[in-house]
Design a protein around this motif. Structure first.
Motif, PDB file in Angstrom:
ATOM      1  N   GLY B  83       0.745  -1.372   0.171  1.00 25.26           N
ATOM      2  CA  GLY B  83      -0.011   0.067  -0.027  1.00 25.26           C
ATOM      3  C   GLY B  83       1.137   1.522  -0.128  1.00 25.26           C
ATOM      4  O   GLY B  83       0.720   1.756  -1.008  1.00 25.26           O
ATOM      5  N   THR B  84       1.140   1.136   1.064  1.00 18.94           N
ATOM      6  CA  THR B  84       2.328   2.539   1.609  1.00 18.94           C
ATOM      7  C   THR B  84       2.851   2.851  -0.502  1.00 18.94           C
ATOM      8  O   THR B  84       3.444   4.138  -0.373  1.00 18.94           O
ATOM      9  CB  THR B  84       3.193   2.699   2.969  1.00 18.94           C
ATOM     10  OG1 THR B  84       2.226   2.008   3.533  1.00 18.94           O
ATOM     11  CG2 THR B  84       4.000   4.047   3.211  1.00 18.94           C
ATOM     12  N   LEU B  85       4.445   1.791   0.182  1.00 17.64           N
ATOM     13  CA  LEU B  85       4.819   2.033  -0.929  1.00 17.64           C
ATOM     14  C   LEU B  85       4.934   2.387  -2.478  1.00 17.64           C
ATOM     15  O   LEU B  85       4.991   2.835  -3.483  1.00 17.64           O
ATOM     16  CB  LEU B  85       5.718   0.974  -1.488  1.00 17.64           C
ATOM     17  CG  LEU B  85       7.090   0.998  -0.103  1.00 17.64           C
ATOM     18  CD1 LEU B  85       7.980   0.274   0.122  1.00 17.64           C
ATOM     19  CD2 LEU B  85       7.728   2.588  -0.430  1.00 17.64           C
ATOM     20  N   VAL B  86       3.421   1.179  -3.175  1.00 17.48           N
ATOM     21  CA  VAL B  86       2.311   2.238  -4.432  1.00 17.48           C
ATOM     22  C   VAL B  86       2.395   3.939  -4.378  1.00 17.48           C
ATOM     23  O   VAL B  86       2.706   4.151  -4.968  1.00 17.48           O
ATOM     24  CB  VAL B  86       1.376   1.132  -4.739  1.00 17.48           C
ATOM     25  CG1 VAL B  86       0.841   1.458  -5.569  1.00 17.48           C
ATOM     26  CG2 VAL B  86       2.215  -0.082  -4.821  1.00 17.48           C
ATOM     27  N   LEU B  87       2.113   3.842  -2.888  1.00 19.95           N
ATOM     28  CA  LEU B  87       0.794   4.831  -3.197  1.00 19.95           C
ATOM     29  C   LEU B  87       2.560   5.809  -3.634  1.00 19.95           C
ATOM     30  O   LEU B  87       2.363   7.054  -3.691  1.00 19.95           O
ATOM     31  CB  LEU B  87       0.945   5.859  -1.814  1.00 19.95           C
ATOM     32  CG  LEU B  87      -0.144   6.321  -1.548  1.00 19.95           C
ATOM     33  CD1 LEU B  87      -1.375   6.516  -2.029  1.00 19.95           C
ATOM     34  CD2 LEU B  87      -0.068   6.687  -0.001  1.00 19.95           C
ATOM     35  N   LEU B  88       3.929   5.816  -2.605  1.00 14.57           N
ATOM     36  CA  LEU B  88       5.506   6.512  -2.645  1.00 14.57           C
ATOM     37  C   LEU B  88       5.322   6.727  -3.976  1.00 14.57           C
ATOM     38  O   LEU B  88       5.770   7.260  -4.590  1.00 14.57           O
ATOM     39  CB  LEU B  88       5.948   5.866  -1.814  1.00 14.57           C
ATOM     40  CG  LEU B  88       7.211   7.088  -1.729  1.00 14.57           C
ATOM     41  CD1 LEU B  88       6.386   7.726  -0.180  1.00 14.57           C
ATOM     42  CD2 LEU B  88       8.046   5.979  -0.399  1.00 14.57           C
ATOM     43  N   ILE B  89       5.257   5.291  -4.733  1.00 19.25           N
ATOM     44  CA  ILE B  89       6.377   5.106  -6.205  1.00 19.25           C
ATOM     45  C   ILE B  89       5.270   6.480  -7.002  1.00 19.25           C
ATOM     46  O   ILE B  89       5.427   7.089  -7.958  1.00 19.25           O
ATOM     47  CB  ILE B  89       6.162   3.832  -6.904  1.00 19.25           C
ATOM     48  CG1 ILE B  89       7.038   3.251  -5.804  1.00 19.25           C
ATOM     49  CG2 ILE B  89       6.297   4.094  -8.186  1.00 19.25           C
ATOM     50  CD1 ILE B  89       8.312   2.742  -6.944  1.00 19.25           C
ATOM     51  N   PHE B  90       4.042   5.957  -6.397  1.00 11.81           N
ATOM     52  CA  PHE B  90       2.901   6.955  -7.440  1.00 11.81           C
ATOM     53  C   PHE B  90       3.705   8.196  -7.892  1.00 11.81           C
ATOM     54  O   PHE B  90       3.589   9.201  -8.140  1.00 11.81           O
ATOM     55  CB  PHE B  90       1.412   6.843  -6.616  1.00 11.81           C
ATOM     56  CG  PHE B  90       0.386   6.812  -7.934  1.00 11.81           C
ATOM     57  CD1 PHE B  90      -0.551   5.935  -8.685  1.00 11.81           C
ATOM     58  CD2 PHE B  90      -0.290   8.067  -7.592  1.00 11.81           C
ATOM     59  CE1 PHE B  90      -0.891   5.803  -9.477  1.00 11.81           C
ATOM     60  CE2 PHE B  90      -1.800   8.129  -7.899  1.00 11.81           C
ATOM     61  CZ  PHE B  90      -2.089   7.172  -9.162  1.00 11.81           C
ATOM     62  N   GLY B  91       3.474   8.834  -6.046  1.00 13.33           N
ATOM     63  CA  GLY B  91       4.159  10.393  -5.792  1.00 13.33           C
ATOM     64  C   GLY B  91       5.047  10.644  -7.175  1.00 13.33           C
ATOM     65  O   GLY B  91       5.577  11.821  -7.001  1.00 13.33           O
ATOM     66  N   VAL B  92       6.920   9.274  -5.922  1.00 16.62           N
ATOM     67  CA  VAL B  92       7.178   9.928  -7.117  1.00 16.62           C
ATOM     68  C   VAL B  92       6.709   9.998  -8.269  1.00 16.62           C
ATOM     69  O   VAL B  92       7.082  11.004  -9.445  1.00 16.62           O
ATOM     70  CB  VAL B  92       8.131   8.403  -6.859  1.00 16.62           C
ATOM     71  CG1 VAL B  92       9.797   8.663  -8.001  1.00 16.62           C
ATOM     72  CG2 VAL B  92       8.821   8.564  -5.893  1.00 16.62           C
ATOM     73  N   MET B  93       6.179   8.762  -9.031  1.00 14.92           N
ATOM     74  CA  MET B  93       6.134   9.297 -10.809  1.00 14.92           C
ATOM     75  C   MET B  93       5.478  10.505 -11.276  1.00 14.92           C
ATOM     76  O   MET B  93       5.939  10.999 -12.124  1.00 14.92           O
ATOM     77  CB  MET B  93       5.020   8.090 -11.633  1.00 14.92           C
ATOM     78  CG  MET B  93       6.216   6.975 -11.480  1.00 14.92           C
ATOM     79  SD  MET B  93       5.450   5.109 -11.386  1.00 14.92           S
ATOM     80  CE  MET B  93       4.535   5.318 -12.364  1.00 14.92           C
ATOM     81  N   LEU B  94       4.489  11.141 -10.014  1.00 16.28           N
ATOM     82  CA  LEU B  94       3.728  12.159  -9.820  1.00 16.28           C
ATOM     83  C   LEU B  94       4.581  13.810 -10.683  1.00 16.28           C
ATOM     84  O   LEU B  94       4.450  14.724 -10.900  1.00 16.28           O
ATOM     85  CB  LEU B  94       2.377  12.679  -9.525  1.00 16.28           C
ATOM     86  CG  LEU B  94       1.159  11.590  -9.647  1.00 16.28           C
ATOM     87  CD1 LEU B  94       0.328  12.417  -8.594  1.00 16.28           C
ATOM     88  CD2 LEU B  94       0.672  12.548 -10.736  1.00 16.28           C
TER      89      LEU B  94
END
Lengths: 114, 229, 408
Positions: B83-94
């Protein structure tokens, strides 16, 4: 001391926890990317979690684990939950910062500097 | 080189005496977790950092499994890594546009952080080895680690979260069979965390939402009123 | 089995354990690889029949049996390309992340009673958690490819899988609640007996939630109509646009094995696991103990049952894929957040109420097979306490004391 054949004790876990904690702190200090700082926080929390689980583990401590009982694992659970919450909010703040300032460099977040 | 030699020789020594698989997997996961955590610090590219962090946290979940905390380990995999890291990667990609993917740190900061981190590590390691009871494994560890004794880890935790402790409950006055203590359950913290998560959900959604829609709405309002005029 | 090697063959303990671990790993790996070969062939045939074609007919006999093998050789021989702007390390590693995630999830999936890589008491939680990691490889692949198509695919995948984990988790909680444990072996064993004991037929709510589970499972493994991550009509090939050769086939294998995995999970959670619809073994009075030959045979039949159910699930996914059109991304999100999640929540509450009103179930036709009391976790009675004797002994003789205790 042979690491491969000796049984693992709490100390081993504490060493892992210490390394994770230290790398997390260093990561928080060194990184200028806001998301990198966030990853450092995750590492710190994880290092603490390793210690909690090790102290509460019946496998590692045998009967002594009953001193902490389930508390170690329950604390680790709460830490994981709060880390998830913290990550969500921090990420939202970062995105907001990015939208307003078009950067994720924490050193540029100095609007209030006199 | 010397390290490799030492590793091979200790492996051979262990093989002749029989490998303790619990220790072996502990070593594997511990090296993975620590090595990848160091890689997180050393990497400059933020996406690679996230990748190393994922692997490091996954290896930590393996450590939890080895310590008999299966529920916490699965939780770690599910919430942290999934959960958290998918979110984090999402943020990274944004936010990952060329100039921000790799923000360099000045060398002076790195050295300073290295000194501080080294000192902290020394203190923590010193603490880790001072407790004499911590370095000894329990006598019956061999049979515990062979998978023969599977202690249910999920249900007692779940009971504790709704306020009933199986290892000595303060509400019913039942004492723990091991040490005669009573303990309180986690119902109140559990509720607080639940509400907290809800607040965080709403708050994060509020913080992260784009302000564009409001601006567009205002612009549209102005244009319509302008049209009326 | 490891005990057998230690005691009878006389191998040293660590060698016996490592041999058994290696054997399980090889079996699971072969199941994944061989399963992928068979399913790729089946997908070609199913899609062909649905579209009124014949599909592969020449390679290896009139049914094209060897078509996927030929495909595999072709993929091996292909040139391994990497885009110039790609992040080399992440690009190379991404397919293996996907593959390892679905491989690791198989460790927790039981194939028959006690036929499980590792019996975890949080089995179902572990499987779902590890399966969720597969998305990670996809996201990395999308990012590392340095291609707009791939990045779009990865973003969609991330949003979709994280959202669908919510209703999926709620669906999985229902059988866990009915069984009172997260141990997949116990959950499967509790559905022994006639097919009316299967959790899908437990009450109307579980019947509905089974279909919600099917929807979410299809979405969480990225199959059509939810294959937004690789929507070939809009994104070329989505996250694996830039992949070719062996690395691409790793993604493919990961996809097919996670399809098999969610079908197997559905079989264990809702469709009775390795128990057939009719309890033939217990009607014939065959023993199912660990040591004797009939026990092994009963277990092998159970293995066939589970594999059959899981294969059926995969075939249904293929049927869905070649029948329904792909959803738009907003429709995918709507399906998850406005339909699946509320339905799952209501059904969860309903199943809970049902369990409270009819604690024994209404359709519980008992055939004298293993009773829940014998396989229930015994920790509730304290360590080594009253219930300890009733734990995990799948003896053929019903333990009357344990049954009476549960009935109290």
């Amino acid at each position: 001391m042979n690491l491969l054949s000796d049984p693992v004790g709490v100390s081993h876990y504490l060493v892992v926890g210490a390394i994770l904690f230290t790398t997390g702190v260093v990561c928080m200090v060194v990184k200028r990317n806001a998301l990198g700082v966030l990853m450092g926080i995750e590492l710190v929390l994880n290092g603490a979690n390793v210690n909690f689980v090790a102290f509460g583990s019946p496998v590692l401590r045998g009967e002594q684990a009953s001193i902490l009982g389930l508390d170690g694992q329950a604390m680790a659970l709460f830490v994981i939950l709060l880390a998830a919450a913290e990550a969500a909010v921090a990420l939202a703040i970062t995105l907001n910062f990015y939208n307003n300032h078009a950067t994720v460099d924490v050193d540029r977040a100095d609007d209030l500097k006199g | 080189m010397i390290g490799t030699l030492f590793g091979v020789s200790s492996l051979l020594a262990a093989t002749s005496g029989g490998i303790n698989w619990h220790s072996f997997f502990f070593l594997l996961f511990a090296l993975l977790a620590c090595g990848l955590a160091v890689a997180v610090v050393l990497a400059d590219n933020v996406v690679r950092m996230a990748f190393y962090l994922v692997l490091s946290l996954g290896a930590t979940a393996g450590l939890f499994f080895l310590a008999g905390a299966e529920f916490v380990g699965a939780m770690q995999l599910m919430i942290y890594v999934g959960g958290t890291l998918v979110l984090l990667i999402f943020g990274v990609m944004l936010t990952a546009q060329e100039p921000f993917v790799a923000i360099k740190t000045p060398a002076r900061d790195k050295v300073l952080a290295g000194i501080v981190g080294g000192g902290l590590l020394a203190v923590l390691l010193q603490a880790a080895f001072t407790g004499p009871a911590w370095s000894e494994a329990p006598a019956d560890m061999a049979e515990r680690t062979l998978g023969q004794v599977t202690q249910p880890s999920a249900t007692p935790l779940g009971m504790a979260l709704v306020g009933v402790r199986v290892d000595g409950d303060v509400a019913s006055g039942e004492r723990s069979p091991a040490d005669g203590n009573v303990r309180s359950g986690y119902l109140l913290p559990f509720e607080i965390v639940s509400v907290h998560l809800l607040v965080v959900l709403v708050g994060a959604a509020y913080l992260a939402r784009t302000k564009r829609r409001k601006a567009v709405a205002i612009a549209r309002d102005e244009s319509t009123t302008g049209g009326v005029r | 089995m490891a005990e057998y090697l230690i005691q009878t063959v006389g191998l040293p303990e660590w060698l016996a354990w490592s041999l058994m671990a290696g054997l399980s790993a090889v079996l699971i790996l072969n199941l994944m690889a061989g399963g992928a070969l068979v399913f790729i062939w089946a997908e070609r045939k199913v899609s062909a029949r649905i579209q009124d074609r014949l599909g592969p007919t020449r390679t290896g006999g009139s049914f094209g049996w060897l078509q996927s093998l030929a495909d595999g050789i072709k993929l091996l021989a292909k040139e391994d390309l990497m885009p110039a702007g790609a992040d080399g390390m992440l690009f190379r590693v991404a397919p293996y992340v996907s593959f390892c995630a679905s491989f690791a999830a198989f460790i927790g999936l039981p194939f028959a009673f006690d036929m499980v890589g590792l019996r975890l008491n949080v089995g179902v939680f572990y499987v779902v958690a590890v399966l969720g990691l597969e998305v990670f490889g996809v996201i990395l692949a999308g990012y590392a490819s340095a291609s707009k198509w791939s990045l779009f695919g990865a973003m969609r995948e991330a949003a979709q899988v994280v959202s669908y984990e919510v209703p999926l988790g709620m669906c999985i909680v229902v059988p866990v609640m009915l069984a009172g444990t997260m141990d997949l072996v116990t959950i499967g064993e509790k559905q022994a007996g006639w097919f009316t004991n299967w959790y899908v037929f437990h009450d109307p709510f579980t019947f509905v939630i089974f279909w919600v589970y099917v929807t979410c499972a299809v979405a969480s493994v990225n199959r059509a109509p939810f294959d937004l991550a690789e929507a070939e009509s809009e994104l070329v090939a989505g996250f694996h646009t830039e992949y070719s050769g062996l690395r691409w086939s790793f993604f493919f294998m990961a996809e097919y094995s996670s399809m098999f995995l969610v079908s197997g999970l559905a079989a264990v959670l809702f469709l009775g696991g390795w128990n057939g619809p009719i309890p033939v073994a217990s009607l014939l009075g065959l023993s199912d103990g660990t040591g004797d030959t009939t026990g092994v045979l009963v277990r092998l039949v159970g293995l066939g049952n589970l594999l059959g159910k899981a294969t059926l699930g995969v075939l249904i996914m293929m049927w869905i894929r070649w029948t329904l059109p792909r959803l738009r991304i907003d429709q995918v999100m709507t399906t998850c957040l406005k339909y699946c999640t509320p339905i799952a929540a209501v059904m969860f509450a309903g199943a809970m109420t049902w369990l409270w009103v009819f604690p024994g179930g209404v359709l519980d036709i008992d055939t004298g097979s293993r009773r829940p009391g014998e396989i229930r976790e015994g920790w509730l009675d304290g360590p080594g306490g009253r219930g300890a004797a009733a734990v995990s002994t799948p003896s053929s003789v019903p333990n009357n004391a344990a049954v009476a205790e549960v009935a109290e």
